[in-house]
Enzyme design. Structure first.
Site: not given
Lengths: 315, 469
Positions: B321-322
């Site tokens: 996701h990041g």
């Protein structure tokens, strides 16, 4: 093909019948009046104002026109301030408000950060609400093609042009979310944020966003001066209002505030503008956060402003 | 080009009209051109890079289908794809983390950072490439037509934020673009309208609450009730934002005759931690299951190994996701939760009842909310402030007014009711009119979608949350 014709007919009917006819504007409700488009829509329905208050969120949340009008004997007012305004935006907003309002006095909120010598005109969403692409380009902003297209489409489709207000209207339909228009532009920011950590963080942000030194020769001061001249040219009187700030600001960034006060007073003296300073009318408990007043504080502050305006009228 | 932008509102009908007006043999080409126009409207160099990656993975697939050294080839090809992803997304994160780690030992490091702009959708199409290569390794036949593989990889409706497609479902559907499927197109229009509605009427309306609350937490304090409610507001915002995006992606694909699988299935009705991941971002959770969890050994191992597998899978899901430690922590929390669920499940056997279901739902959704704090907070210190407040040690200040609270809780209750009603399978007894009324209905529906799209067009920073991944 018939379906396309029906589709186009509906789109044209909605555009012309609802948005260009003034029907939407007359029925518009907002949830908060803290951005230019909403303020202008409210101003169109409050055209009787004799005193106009402009500036940033300190004016938006600290000036209650109805309270002032009760005391000053200067007629009804309208609070045309909005959050995150700058001298450049305030000047543009005032010019647009004057299309609806016909005041005899404009009170301009001038804060220390407005006369920061590092200040300059910044491209922002708010600037796009108030300036056409042409005006942005003239102000030295590099306007991207999308902005030109956006403006062109907004001219063709009123639904597209008014989308911000439509969204605002939809928000106002949520339970209890509708703004009370009898407040005449005044807005109380909900909640409170006065813990030591929150105040300290806000002072830190203030220092980061305004790294320069306040000066009566700052770019923002020149813009305010030009607004003063423009208003006087229209026969409208002007006063400056110094916004109250939380004592924590003095404790942590006192030099900036004091220098700012001096710069604002110097600017006012040079332009022979009255300075309304009602900061002593509020106490520490009247603050909602570093820069904004609770309703109780706004009431006390506005009463003091009302007294100052009454004295001015009497004088 | 955002799905809720005016550019997309112009682009989609033009691409659609050109697609269906073109002779059947040229439709795929039209779709490819449209896909590159869509991507290049953001960045021409990155569109060229996407093309390069498509060519590379097409050749990888063919090579993998022929070689005897499949394992070695697969490892090298996946390393290449992950390497590209790492260069753009994780190298700077690794260097910064290294510097931060060194600082703990009193060593000051100032590594040079790449500071590259993350190509839109790279996390999504990299996962599609890996799925393609692994499935060929497992025995599937590679796609021999470059054009078909190209469309699968560059298909604009799903390119930026999924759903993550499977080539076995997508490529055969290219056979059905010969005829216009009116009911599918109508469903597509409805999905686009619904997606725009979710985005503009709900997600964008809820974001100020979440932004205000998490900003207060970042500043150091927030009240207990505010902490719970702004986290609830964020959980609703991210659901409406991402499921709205997915609706528009699926609706856009349907206009071109493609059926894209669902990505959400009532996640906020989940009654267990495992159940949530069967309902939330389904294309990602099934990808993680098939290409991380099962290769690690899946659930047919000793309990402790399964728990380890769950933890690793979710940690990687968080990192996907990041490139930030709070996303890793978010994944880690989910991994720990799933591992604990796996550990305790054999020992907790309750007779199914309404009360048990409600208790399971309440526990699961509380866990979901707590996990969202780690996902949304910009830093661990902000997350800690928020979690402390949720535990009762909140500030005395209050950001939300009673009407704010009513709005947030009202939307949550409405979502639960609407989702429950939708799951009863009841539909309104509406019959499609025939004759002259039919074009009126279609025209009105199209006008409605256009009006919603015009209103939905962003006025500022209203991008979809999942575009950043």
């Amino acid at each position: 093909m018939p379906a396309i014709v029906v589709c186009l007919a509906i789109l044209i009917a909605v555009d012309a019948g609802v948005f260009r006819s003034g029907l939407f504007e007359s029925q518009l409700r907002v949830s908060s009046p803290d951005f230019p488009d909403a303020k202008l829509a409210l101003a169109a329905r409050t055209a009787d104002a004799r005193v106009l208050y402009v500036g940033d969120s300190t004016v938006l949340t600290g000036v209650v026109p109805n309270q002032i009008s009760e005391i000053c004997g200067c007629g009804p007012g309208f609070n045309g301030a909005f959050a995150a305004s700058t001298p450049w935006l305030t000047r543009a907003m005032t010019e647009q408000l004057l299309q609806y309002e016909h005041p005899s006095l404009v009170v301009i909120g001038v804060a220390p950060w407005d006369v920061d010598d590092a200040g300059h005109f910044v491209d922002s969403e708010l600037a796009h609400e108030l300036f056409s692409p042409d005006a942005l380009a003239k102000a030295g902003i590099a306007v991207d093609p999308a902005t030109w297209i956006d403006a062109a489409v907004a001219r063709v489709s009123a639904v597209y042009g008014d989308r911000l207000l439509i969204k605002e209207f939809l928000t106002s339909l949520m339970p209890g979310a509708r703004y009370d228009e009898s407040q005449r532009g005044y807005y109380a920011v909900p909640g409170s944020a006065t813990s030591a950590a929150q105040l300290s963080a806000e002072v830190g942000r203030m220092k980061a966003v305004h790294p320069g030194e306040p000066s009566p020769a700052a770019p923002g001061a020149a813009v305010i001066t030009s607004l003063v001249h423009e208003l006087r040219g229209r026969g409208i009187d002007v006063a400056f209002l110094m916004p109250p700030v939380h004592p924590a600001t003095y404790a942590q960034n006192g030099a900036f505030i004091e220098q700012g006060d001096a710069a604002v007073r110097a600017l006012a003296a040079a332009e022979h503008v009255q300075v309304i300073d009602c900061r002593s009318s509020v106490t520490i408990d009247d603050f909602r956060d570093l820069l904004h007043l609770r309703p109780s504080g706004a009431t006390a502050h506005s009463r003091c402003v009302g007294e100052a305006l009454r004295a001015r009228t009497a004088g | 080009m955002l799905f809720n932008s005016f550019e997309y509102l112009l682009f989609l009908p033009v691409a659609w009209a050109l697609f269906w007006a073109a002779p059947v043999r040229h439709r795929v080409t039209v779709l490819l051109v449209a896909s590159y126009v869509f991507y290049a409207s953001w960045s021409v160099p990155y569109a060229a890079m996407v093309f390069g990656l498509v060519v590379a993975n097409y050749l990888f697939g063919l090579a993998l289908g022929r070689t005897r050294h499949k394992r070695a080839f697969l490892g090298a090809f996946i390393a290449f794809d992950l390497g590209v992803l790492a260069v753009f997304k994780y190298v700077d994160f690794g260097l910064r983390s290294m510097a931060a780690g060194a600082r703990l030992f009193g060593v000051e490091l100032d590594p040079p950072l790449l500071q590259l702009v993350l190509p839109l959708g790279i996390s999504f199409f990299t996962f599609e490439f890996i799925h393609y290569l692994v499935d060929i390794y497992r025995g599937d036949v590679p796609v021999h037509s470059f054009t078909r593989f190209h469309v699968f990889a560059a298909f604009f409706p799903t390119q930026i934020a999924g759903p993550i497609k499977r080539f076995q479902q997508f490529v055969p559907s290219l056979m059905s673009i010969g005829h216009f499927d009116a009911p599918l197109a109508r469903d597509g229009l409805m999905l686009i309208g619904r997606g725009l509605g979710k985005k503009v009427l709900l997600a964008d309306r809820l974001s100020p609450f979440a932004n205000r609350g998490f900003a207060a937490a970042a500043d150091g304090s927030i009240a207990t009730a505010d902490a719970w409610l702004v986290t609830l507001a964020f959980s609703l915002q991210i659901f409406f934002d991402f499921s709205g995006y997915t609706d528009i992606a699926r609706g856009s694909a349907a206009l071109f005759g493609f059926r894209i699988p669902i990505n959400f299935d009532g996640p906020y009705l989940a009654t267990s931690i495992a159940d949530f991941w069967h309902r939330w971002h389904i294309s990602l959770s099934t990808w993680l299951r098939d290409y991380v969890y099962i290769p690690l050994g899946g659930s047919r191992r000793a309990r402790i190994v399964v728990m380890r597998n769950l933890l690793i899978t979710m940690l990687l899901g968080g990192l996907w996701h990041g490139a930030a430690w709070h996303f890793v922590a978010w994944g880690g929390l989910w991994g720990a939760g799933l591992a604990l669920h796996h550990l305790l499940r054999p020992y907790i056997r309750l007779r199914p009842s309404r009360l048990v279901t409600i208790a399971g739902w309440a526990f699961t959704q509380t866990f979901v909310l707590i996990a969202w704090v780690l996902f949304r907070a910009d830093s661990f210190s902000a997350a800690a402030v928020m979690l402390r407040a949720m535990a009762g040690a909140g500030a005395r200040t209050s950001l939300l007014t009673p009407k704010d609270m009513l709005a947030i809780v009202g939307v949550a209750v409405a979502l639960i009711i609407v989702t429950l009603l939708a799951r009863t399978g009841r539909s309104l007894p509406v019959r499609m009119p025939q004759g002259a009324l039919r074009p009126v209905l279609y025209g009105s529906a199209a006008a409605f979608v256009l009006l919603v799209a015009l209103v939905a067009a962003p006025t500022g920073r209203e991008a979809f949350i999942y575009f950043q991944f």
